[in-house]
Design an enzyme around this catalytic site. Structure first.
Site, PDB file in Angstrom:
ATOM      1  N   HIS A 109     -10.911  -8.427  -3.291  1.00 56.29           N
ATOM      2  CA  HIS A 109     -10.242  -7.778  -2.156  1.00 56.29           C
ATOM      3  C   HIS A 109     -10.898  -8.254  -0.860  1.00 56.29           C
ATOM      4  CE1 HIS A 109      -7.692  -4.482  -3.964  1.00 56.29           C
ATOM      5  NE2 HIS A 109      -8.210  -5.083  -5.022  1.00 56.29           N
ATOM      6  N   GLY A 110     -10.271  -7.903   0.259  1.00 57.57           N
ATOM      7  CA  GLY A 110     -10.879  -8.232   1.556  1.00 57.57           C
ATOM      8  C   GLY A 110     -10.907  -9.725   1.818  1.00 57.57           C
ATOM      9  N   ASN A 143      -6.826 -10.939  -2.447  1.00 59.32           N
ATOM     10  CA  ASN A 143      -5.939 -10.139  -1.590  1.00 59.32           C
ATOM     11  C   ASN A 143      -6.132 -10.458  -0.110  1.00 59.32           C
ATOM     12  OD1 ASN A 143      -5.527  -8.892  -4.023  1.00 59.32           O
ATOM     13  ND2 ASN A 143      -6.089  -6.842  -3.331  1.00 59.32           N
ATOM     14  N   ASN A 197      -4.588  -9.266   3.698  1.00 52.90           N
ATOM     15  CA  ASN A 197      -3.724  -8.374   4.461  1.00 52.90           C
ATOM     16  C   ASN A 197      -3.990  -8.528   5.963  1.00 52.90           C
ATOM     17  OD1 ASN A 197      -2.111  -6.275   5.375  1.00 52.90           O
ATOM     18  ND2 ASN A 197      -3.597  -4.696   4.883  1.00 52.90           N
ATOM     19  N   ASP A 214      -6.512   2.717  -8.102  1.00 52.81           N
ATOM     20  CA  ASP A 214      -7.850   2.723  -7.523  1.00 52.81           C
ATOM     21  C   ASP A 214      -8.525   4.056  -7.814  1.00 52.81           C
ATOM     22  OD1 ASP A 214     -10.118   2.717  -6.045  1.00 52.81           O
ATOM     23  OD2 ASP A 214      -9.184   2.147  -4.147  1.00 52.81           O
ATOM     24  N   HIS A 222     -12.636  -4.648   3.405  1.00 48.46           N
ATOM     25  CA  HIS A 222     -11.328  -4.879   4.019  1.00 48.46           C
ATOM     26  C   HIS A 222     -11.496  -5.046   5.524  1.00 48.46           C
ATOM     27  CE1 HIS A 222      -9.919  -2.416   0.392  1.00 48.46           C
ATOM     28  NE2 HIS A 222      -9.371  -3.588   0.235  1.00 48.46           N
ATOM     29  N   GLY A 223     -10.616  -5.796   6.107  1.00 50.71           N
ATOM     30  CA  GLY A 223     -10.650  -5.969   7.564  1.00 50.71           C
ATOM     31  C   GLY A 223     -11.648  -7.042   7.953  1.00 50.71           C
ATOM     32  N   ASP A 259      -0.780  -1.560  -4.104  1.00 47.49           N
ATOM     33  CA  ASP A 259      -2.159  -1.860  -3.713  1.00 47.49           C
ATOM     34  C   ASP A 259      -2.924  -0.543  -3.520  1.00 47.49           C
ATOM     35  OD1 ASP A 259      -4.282  -3.514  -2.883  1.00 47.49           O
ATOM     36  OD2 ASP A 259      -3.688  -3.357  -0.771  1.00 47.49           O
ATOM     37  N   SER A 273       0.869  -1.183   0.000  1.00 52.91           N
ATOM     38  CA  SER A 273       0.000   0.000   0.000  1.00 52.91           C
ATOM     39  C   SER A 273       0.905   1.232   0.000  1.00 52.91           C
ATOM     40  CB  SER A 273      -0.893   0.001   1.240  1.00 52.91           C
ATOM     41  OG  SER A 273      -0.089   0.191   2.399  1.00 52.91           O
TER      42      SER A 273
HETATM   43  P1  13P Z   1      -7.995  -7.765   4.054  1.00 48.44           P
HETATM   44  O1  13P Z   1      -7.224  -6.749   4.845  1.00 48.44           O
HETATM   45  O2  13P Z   1      -9.420  -7.812   4.444  1.00 48.44           O
HETATM   46  O3  13P Z   1      -7.354  -9.098   4.067  1.00 48.44           O
HETATM   47  O4  13P Z   1      -7.984  -7.236   2.532  1.00 48.44           O
HETATM   48  C1  13P Z   1      -6.779  -7.023   1.877  1.00 48.44           C
HETATM   49  C2  13P Z   1      -6.953  -6.263   0.616  1.00 48.44           C
HETATM   50  O5  13P Z   1      -7.955  -6.375  -0.066  1.00 48.44           O
HETATM   51  C3  13P Z   1      -5.843  -5.399   0.184  1.00 48.44           C
HETATM   52  O6  13P Z   1      -6.151  -4.684  -0.964  1.00 48.44           O
END
Ligand code: 13P
Length: 287
Positions: free
Chosen positions: A207-208, A229, A231, A105, A177-178, A84, A49
């Site tokens: 994502h997420g 993805n 994270n 994005d 995300h998260g 990202d 990121s």
């Molecule tokens: P998470 O943090 O939910 O795993 O998502 C990661 C993401 O989509 C990064 O672009």
């Protein structure tokens, strides 16, 4: 040598599996992801990121670290270094610094502006053989302090962006995300199927990836998702392993904590998480 993500996501699309993008934040994280990819003979995408890039002292540092590590750890599986959720300016910066893939994005711009900016980046990245991911419909949750609303993308807008010649497309389908809230209604597979139908052949990006039930991940892959993805899950597992190590007082032998020992449980925890995801996404032995 770093490669564009194009070939790996196209192969994943044809083979009905997904390549994992794991976001990196420091040396231990990077080493854990690269070694796990090599041990599992899996292609991999390292996500950075803009915030993580700044934290690691800038994009050139990241490029130097990843290239050096690949050589010294003898990493031979395909690896893409990917920005990202990049801004337009950030995308230009990483292209100069030596990244092999960018996500622009532009989902917060009106669609016409998202199209114009994406088109320009495809031209600039294309000259260097760099892959481009675009986004339609902002993905909810919090990413580097930016909170999106978890939109569901308009399949016609997805087609307009896909037709520009992007390598892969991230489309919001209720993913965030998260951590997912307890009342989350799940991924919108009807919209995913419609997007897939309108963008034939286009690898789609989910994502997420943290906290999505396994059956939903598998269904998403069957409907054209070729990159996922992750994270937050690596962050949680890293923090948890580090906390347990400190609480156990393992390294307090009069000298305090040796940073190399302190970060090792987190490194091992990330390796385990990445392996688990590669198995779930089906990318093991696909290098
Ligand atoms: P998470 O943090 O939910 O795993 O998502 C990661 C993401 O989509 C990064 O672009």
């Amino acid at each position: 040598m770093l490669v564009s993500a194009k070939e790996m996501v196209n192969k994943a699309k044809d083979g009905k599996y997904a390549v994992g993008q794991f976001n990196i934040n420091n040396l231990e994280w990077t080493k854990a992801v690269l070694l796990t990819a090599q041990e599992n003979n899996s292609p991999v995408i390292l996500g950075v990121s803009e915030g993580a890039g700044k934290y690691m002292a800038g994009y050139k540092t990241v490029v130097g670290m990843v290239n050096g590590m690949m050589e010294e750890l003898k990493i031979t599986v395909p690896v893409a270094l990917h920005l990202d959720h990049g801004s337009y300016e950030g995308s230009l910066e990483v292209i100069k610094a030596g990244f092999s893939s960018v996500m622009f994005d532009g989902s917060h711009y009106p669609i016409e502006e998202n199209i114009e900016k994406t088109k320009e980046l495809i031209r600039i990245a294309g000259e260097k053989g760099i892959s481009v991911e675009a986004e339609v419909g902002s993905i909810g949750g919090e990413e580097d302090g930016v909170i999106g609303n978890g939109e569901v993308a308009d399949p016609n807008e997805c087609k307009a962006i896909a037709d520009l010649g992007v390598t892969m497309l991230a489309a919001g389908i209720g993913n965030i995300h998260g951590k997912y809230p307890a009342n989350w209604t799940g991924l919108n597979f009807d919209v995913l199927a419609e997007i897939q139908a309108k963008t034939t052949g286009m690898p789609l990006v989910l994502h997420g990836g943290t906290g999505i039930p396994e059956d939903m991940i598998q269904k998403a892959i069957s409907l054209g998702v070729s990159k996922i993805n992750v994270n937050t899950e690596c962050q949680l597992t890293f923090a948890d392993a580090t906390r347990k190590y400190i609480e156990a007082g393992k390294d307090l032998s009069g000298k305090g904590f040796d940073p190399r020992k302190l970060l090792n449980p987190g490194f091992e925890a990330i390796k385990a998480t990445v392996k688990e995801k590669m198995e779930l996404f089906g990318s093991v032995n696909k290098a």
